[in-house]
Design an enzyme around this catalytic site. Structure first.
Site, PDB file in Angstrom:
ATOM      1  N   ASP A 109     -52.913  31.500 -51.031  1.00 60.49           N
ATOM      2  CA  ASP A 109     -54.051  31.495 -51.239  1.00 60.49           C
ATOM      3  C   ASP A 109     -54.620  30.323 -52.235  1.00 60.49           C
ATOM      4  OD1 ASP A 109     -53.337  32.107 -53.998  1.00 60.49           O
ATOM      5  OD2 ASP A 109     -53.245  34.449 -53.622  1.00 60.49           O
ATOM      6  N   HIS A 126     -44.490  30.024 -48.152  1.00 55.34           N
ATOM      7  CA  HIS A 126     -44.890  30.800 -46.944  1.00 55.34           C
ATOM      8  C   HIS A 126     -46.400  29.842 -46.602  1.00 55.34           C
ATOM      9  CE1 HIS A 126     -43.096  34.867 -47.824  1.00 55.34           C
ATOM     10  NE2 HIS A 126     -42.112  33.961 -47.519  1.00 55.34           N
ATOM     11  N   CYS A 134     -50.266  20.955 -36.382  1.00 56.19           N
ATOM     12  CA  CYS A 134     -50.280  20.858 -34.893  1.00 56.19           C
ATOM     13  C   CYS A 134     -49.601  22.203 -34.404  1.00 56.19           C
ATOM     14  CB  CYS A 134     -49.812  19.528 -34.470  1.00 56.19           C
ATOM     15  SG  CYS A 134     -49.285  19.613 -32.502  1.00 56.19           S
ATOM     16  N   CYS A 138     -46.466  18.171 -32.824  1.00 57.24           N
ATOM     17  CA  CYS A 138     -46.168  16.717 -32.437  1.00 57.24           C
ATOM     18  C   CYS A 138     -45.922  16.014 -33.825  1.00 57.24           C
ATOM     19  CB  CYS A 138     -47.478  16.274 -32.007  1.00 57.24           C
ATOM     20  SG  CYS A 138     -48.960  15.765 -33.094  1.00 57.24           S
ATOM     21  N   CYS A 171     -52.799  14.457 -31.959  1.00 58.66           N
ATOM     22  CA  CYS A 171     -52.648  14.548 -30.761  1.00 58.66           C
ATOM     23  C   CYS A 171     -53.921  15.052 -29.986  1.00 58.66           C
ATOM     24  CB  CYS A 171     -51.352  15.234 -30.138  1.00 58.66           C
ATOM     25  SG  CYS A 171     -51.403  17.074 -30.511  1.00 58.66           S
ATOM     26  N   THR A 211     -44.189  40.959 -56.250  1.00 57.69           N
ATOM     27  CA  THR A 211     -43.447  40.937 -55.098  1.00 57.69           C
ATOM     28  C   THR A 211     -43.015  42.249 -54.737  1.00 57.69           C
ATOM     29  OG1 THR A 211     -42.251  39.671 -53.376  1.00 57.69           O
ATOM     30  CG2 THR A 211     -41.614  39.559 -55.417  1.00 57.69           C
ATOM     31  N   SER A 212     -42.896  42.702 -53.202  1.00 52.75           N
ATOM     32  CA  SER A 212     -42.199  43.813 -53.193  1.00 52.75           C
ATOM     33  C   SER A 212     -40.706  43.594 -52.199  1.00 52.75           C
ATOM     34  CB  SER A 212     -43.045  44.525 -51.998  1.00 52.75           C
ATOM     35  OG  SER A 212     -43.228  43.753 -50.803  1.00 52.75           O
ATOM     36  N   ASN A 236     -44.074  43.953 -62.334  1.00 52.80           N
ATOM     37  CA  ASN A 236     -44.732  44.575 -61.099  1.00 52.80           C
ATOM     38  C   ASN A 236     -45.286  45.905 -61.703  1.00 52.80           C
ATOM     39  OD1 ASN A 236     -45.087  45.835 -58.366  1.00 52.80           O
ATOM     40  ND2 ASN A 236     -43.835  44.364 -57.954  1.00 52.80           N
ATOM     41  N   GLU A 238     -45.211  48.357 -59.702  1.00 52.89           N
ATOM     42  CA  GLU A 238     -44.366  49.560 -59.046  1.00 52.89           C
ATOM     43  C   GLU A 238     -42.694  49.077 -59.262  1.00 52.89           C
ATOM     44  OE1 GLU A 238     -45.510  50.182 -55.171  1.00 52.89           O
ATOM     45  OE2 GLU A 238     -47.688  50.804 -55.821  1.00 52.89           O
TER      46      GLU A 238
HETATM   47  P1  OAD Z   1     -46.766  42.528 -50.834  1.00 53.75           P
HETATM   48  O1  OAD Z   1     -48.242  43.307 -50.460  1.00 53.75           O
HETATM   49  O2  OAD Z   1     -45.580  43.114 -49.792  1.00 53.75           O
HETATM   50  O3  OAD Z   1     -46.389  43.221 -52.259  1.00 53.75           O
HETATM   51  C1  OAD Z   1     -47.270  43.217 -53.546  1.00 53.75           C
HETATM   52  C2  OAD Z   1     -46.546  43.773 -54.693  1.00 53.75           C
HETATM   53  O4  OAD Z   1     -47.151  43.218 -55.853  1.00 53.75           O
HETATM   54  C3  OAD Z   1     -46.068  45.228 -54.699  1.00 53.75           C
HETATM   55  O5  OAD Z   1     -44.696  45.270 -55.006  1.00 53.75           O
HETATM   56  C4  OAD Z   1     -46.908  45.594 -55.446  1.00 53.75           C
HETATM   57  O6  OAD Z   1     -46.500  46.609 -56.422  1.00 53.75           O
HETATM   58  C5  OAD Z   1     -47.147  44.531 -56.400  1.00 53.75           C
HETATM   59  N1  OAD Z   1     -48.598  44.428 -57.368  1.00 53.75           N
HETATM   60  C6  OAD Z   1     -49.648  44.901 -56.979  1.00 53.75           C
HETATM   61  N2  OAD Z   1     -50.744  44.816 -57.783  1.00 53.75           N
HETATM   62  C7  OAD Z   1     -49.915  44.022 -58.797  1.00 53.75           C
HETATM   63  C8  OAD Z   1     -50.255  43.420 -60.132  1.00 53.75           C
HETATM   64  N3  OAD Z   1     -51.668  43.636 -60.596  1.00 53.75           N
HETATM   65  N4  OAD Z   1     -49.323  43.026 -60.827  1.00 53.75           N
HETATM   66  C9  OAD Z   1     -48.239  42.884 -60.505  1.00 53.75           C
HETATM   67  N5  OAD Z   1     -47.551  43.436 -59.380  1.00 53.75           N
HETATM   68  C10 OAD Z   1     -48.671  43.968 -58.728  1.00 53.75           C
HETATM   69  O7  OAD Z   1     -46.588  41.244 -51.208  1.00 53.75           O
HETATM   70  P2  OAD Z   1     -45.351  40.073 -51.021  1.00 53.75           P
HETATM   71  O8  OAD Z   1     -44.018  40.650 -51.605  1.00 53.75           O
HETATM   72  O9  OAD Z   1     -46.267  38.844 -51.697  1.00 53.75           O
HETATM   73  O10 OAD Z   1     -45.385  36.642 -45.929  1.00 53.75           O
HETATM   74  O11 OAD Z   1     -45.288  40.031 -49.719  1.00 53.75           O
HETATM   75  C11 OAD Z   1     -44.226  38.987 -49.362  1.00 53.75           C
HETATM   76  C12 OAD Z   1     -44.596  38.462 -48.011  1.00 53.75           C
HETATM   77  O12 OAD Z   1     -44.855  39.372 -47.004  1.00 53.75           O
HETATM   78  C13 OAD Z   1     -45.945  37.675 -48.266  1.00 53.75           C
HETATM   79  O13 OAD Z   1     -46.116  36.208 -48.649  1.00 53.75           O
HETATM   80  C14 OAD Z   1     -46.166  37.560 -46.647  1.00 53.75           C
HETATM   81  C15 OAD Z   1     -46.071  38.888 -46.217  1.00 53.75           C
HETATM   82  O14 OAD Z   1     -46.240  39.306 -45.375  1.00 53.75           O
HETATM   83  C16 OAD Z   1     -45.521  35.625 -44.963  1.00 53.75           C
HETATM   84  O15 OAD Z   1     -46.605  35.769 -44.501  1.00 53.75           O
HETATM   85  C17 OAD Z   1     -44.544  34.946 -44.595  1.00 53.75           C
END
Ligand code: OAD
Length: 271
Positions: A109, A126, A134, A138, A171, A211-212, A236, A238
């Site tokens: 973002d 990511h 491209c 290319c 290209c 992150t999850s 987090n 959760e």
């Molecule tokens: P997810 O959507 O899988 O997980 C979001 C995490 O943030 C969860 O563990 C929530 O509990 C937590 N969360 C939500 N609100 C929060 C807050 N206010 N403060 C702290 N934590 C909070 O997102 P990512 O783990 O970033 O990859 O997903 C990883 C990657 O999977 C993404 O970058 C994307 C994706 O699909 C690609 O596109 C390659």
């Protein structure tokens, strides 16, 4: 929280890298839906898609303009969002520890950059939704999506005029969003794979936030940092698999990142 702050202070006092690994949860309070949250679904024709189905090379090959439409919608959501207190605190940490700190983010973002995190200390593993490259590789260069390309509303078609702008400047072939898709692999030139692994192996402290724990390189970062003896902290709302690792290390904070990151950063910099 107190024991986490003490663990962070102690880790910063040791030699080694100070790292943050962020995911979609860090931008949740900026109003950007997380990937695996309920708001992520997308409808094309009569079918509803989950982001994991659309964010693939296979989907792009079959229906490039539908996939581009989804990304131009998401790009608009990201552009309208503003960095929150967690992004700002991490930018402050980068400035406070210019030689030691690095930020590894899964977020495409651009909010870390807009909060002031320096490019030299920020590794977007990511990709970045404001960039394209491209579709036929290319060159590996990334290009800003032209300003004349409009943000789309949910469900809008990509117009012929916009399609003409989404071409590789080198290209002239089709361009694609500069994001890592689920059926693709990490590499160094585009996604900083080797750099990020090296940084993790030098870590004294790793702050994991929002992150999850569903993707591969973040797992490598946490594993390599743990092997290097780093203190690992998980922020987090959760529980998640990285929290299990952090619980046996620096500890977990179960609160929104924007609420607690400023306090954690302040404790780390007040030495
Ligand atoms: P997810 O959507 O899988 O997980 C979001 C995490 O943030 C969860 O563990 C929530 O509990 C937590 N969360 C939500 N609100 C929060 C807050 N206010 N403060 C702290 N934590 C909070 O997102 P990512 O783990 O970033 O990859 O997903 C990883 C990657 O999977 C993404 O970058 C994307 C994706 O699909 C690609 O596109 C390659």
């Amino acid at each position: 929280m107190e024991h986490v702050l003490a663990a962070c202070r102690a880790a910063v006092a040791r030699p080694g890298r100070v790292l943050a690994l962020t995911g979609a949860g860090v931008s949740a309070e900026s109003g950007i839906p997380t990937f695996r949250g309920k708001e992520g679904y997308w409808t094309i024709g009569a079918r509803e898609y989950h982001p994991q189905e659309l964010a693939t090379h296979e989907a792009f090959a079959a229906m490039p303009w539908s996939v581009w439409g989804w990304y131009l919608y998401r790009r608009g959501v990201c552009r309208r969002a503003a960095p929150n207190a967690a992004h700002l605190a991490l930018a402050q940490l980068a400035r406070g520890l210019p030689e030691r700190f690095a930020l590894i983010t899964q977020n495409v973002d651009g909010l870390h950059r807009r909060a002031g995190s320096p490019d030299a200390q920020t590794f977007a593993i990511h990709g970045d939704i404001s960039l394209m490259r491209c579709a036929n590789d290319c060159v590996l260069d990334r290009f800003p999506i032209p300003e004349a390309v409009p943000d789309l509303a949910r469900g809008d078609e990509v117009s012929a005029a916009t399609r003409a702008l989404l071409e590789c400047p080198r290209c002239g072939g089709l361009a694609r969003p500069h994001v890592l898709w689920f059926d693709e692999s990490y590499d160094e030139p585009r996604f900083h794979l080797d750099t990020v692994r090296r940084l993790a192996g030098e870590a004294a402290l790793l702050l994991v936030a929002g992150t999850s724990a569903q993707t591969n390189l973040p797992w490598q970062v946490v594993t390599l940092a743990g092997r290097a003896g780093a203190t690992i902290v998980d922020i987090n709302v959760e529980d998640n698999p990285f929290g299990d690792i952090a619980a046996a290390s620096g500890g977990c904070v179960r609160a929104p990142a924007a609420t607690v990151m400023p306090t954690i950063v302040e404790a780390m910099l007040a030495r």
